[in-house]
Design a protein around this motif. Structure first.
Motif, PDB file in Angstrom:
ATOM      1  N   GLU A  75       0.853  -1.184   0.000  1.00 26.40           N
ATOM      2  CA  GLU A  75       0.000   0.000   0.000  1.00 26.40           C
ATOM      3  C   GLU A  75       0.889   1.233   0.000  1.00 26.40           C
ATOM      4  O   GLU A  75       2.010   1.178   0.490  1.00 26.40           O
ATOM      5  N   PRO A  76       0.446   2.329  -0.549  1.00 23.34           N
ATOM      6  CA  PRO A  76      -0.869   2.581  -1.132  1.00 23.34           C
ATOM      7  C   PRO A  76      -0.993   2.125  -2.581  1.00 23.34           C
ATOM      8  O   PRO A  76      -2.055   2.227  -3.178  1.00 23.34           O
ATOM      9  N   TYR A  77       0.110   1.615  -3.147  1.00 21.39           N
ATOM     10  CA  TYR A  77       0.127   1.272  -4.568  1.00 21.39           C
ATOM     11  C   TYR A  77      -0.825   0.130  -4.908  1.00 21.39           C
ATOM     12  O   TYR A  77      -1.455   0.146  -5.958  1.00 21.39           O
ATOM     13  N   ALA A  78      -0.922  -0.856  -4.021  1.00 19.06           N
ATOM     14  CA  ALA A  78      -1.808  -1.993  -4.284  1.00 19.06           C
ATOM     15  C   ALA A  78      -3.247  -1.528  -4.484  1.00 19.06           C
ATOM     16  O   ALA A  78      -3.906  -1.929  -5.441  1.00 19.06           O
ATOM     17  N   ALA A  79      -3.725  -0.658  -3.597  1.00 17.61           N
ATOM     18  CA  ALA A  79      -5.100  -0.155  -3.707  1.00 17.61           C
ATOM     19  C   ALA A  79      -5.277   0.698  -4.951  1.00 17.61           C
ATOM     20  O   ALA A  79      -6.328   0.622  -5.616  1.00 17.61           O
ATOM     21  N   GLN A  80      -4.282   1.502  -5.295  1.00 21.02           N
ATOM     22  CA  GLN A  80      -4.371   2.339  -6.496  1.00 21.02           C
ATOM     23  C   GLN A  80      -4.566   1.480  -7.733  1.00 21.02           C
ATOM     24  O   GLN A  80      -5.431   1.757  -8.574  1.00 21.02           O
TER      25      GLN A  80
END
Length: 184
Positions: A27-32
């Motif tokens: 996160e936060p890349y996974a959610a993006q």
């Protein structure tokens, strides 16, 4: 640590199960990326954690899990943390209806890691040459794939990779992280 032959809630595993091994995007890349995947209409967006595949879905007998766990621990012990840079978009079209974010830095480490993971009790041939990536759209109409590609072109994320995860594909068709393996 709960043995792999038993689920955390005490339930026993089926005799044959589907596993995968991957680098988890934090996160936060996974959610993006998951949000972008969902916005493009990908029905698998919420059932597959954001990741870079090291071992694609592989059916294994439950009785092989102790050897697999030992193998993955040895692989993790032989590797070191590395930096990953995700930048820009790519596609496997026309061979496969997939749009992805490119692994610009850390790709070589992923290649070495996947070769080690895909040995011993997890030895298997691949349908396509290994290409580390993060899927952002899969199996969608061409217009949606084009849109996903345009969005992915401007994407950038950098993070440290401390290890990899073993995941299982459950009866509800959701991939769930099962065990983490930390590099030495």
């Amino acid at each position: 640590m709960t043995p792999l032959t038993q689920l955390p809630d005490g339930e026993r595993l089926p005799e044959l199960l589907t596993i995968g091994v991957s680098v988890t995007v934090p996160e936060p890349y996974a959610a993006q990326i998951q949000d972008a995947r969902a916005a493009n209409g990908d029905p698998q967006a919420r059932s597959i954690p954001t990741h870079v595949t090291l071992l694609p879905p592989t059916d294994v007998p439950a009785e092989a899990l102790p050897k697999i766990e030992e193998h993955l621990a040895a692989v993790a012990a032989a590797h070191r943390p590395f930096r990953m840079l995700l930048r820009g978009g790519g596609t496997f079209r026309p061979v496969s209806p997939v749009v992805y974010v490119r692994v610009e830095e850390g790709a070589q480490e992923c290649r070495l890691l996947q070769a080690d993971v895909r040995s011993g009790p997890l030895a298997r041939e691949l349908a396509f040459p290994y290409h580390p990536h993060v899927t952002v759209a899969h199996g969608l109409p061409e217009e949606a794939l084009d849109q996903a590609y345009e969005q992915a072109r401007g994407y950038r994320a950098a993070f440290r990779v401390p290890g990899f995860s073993l995941s299982r594909f459950d009866a509800d068709e959701v991939w769930r992280p099962w065990r983490d393996y930390v590099f030495s």
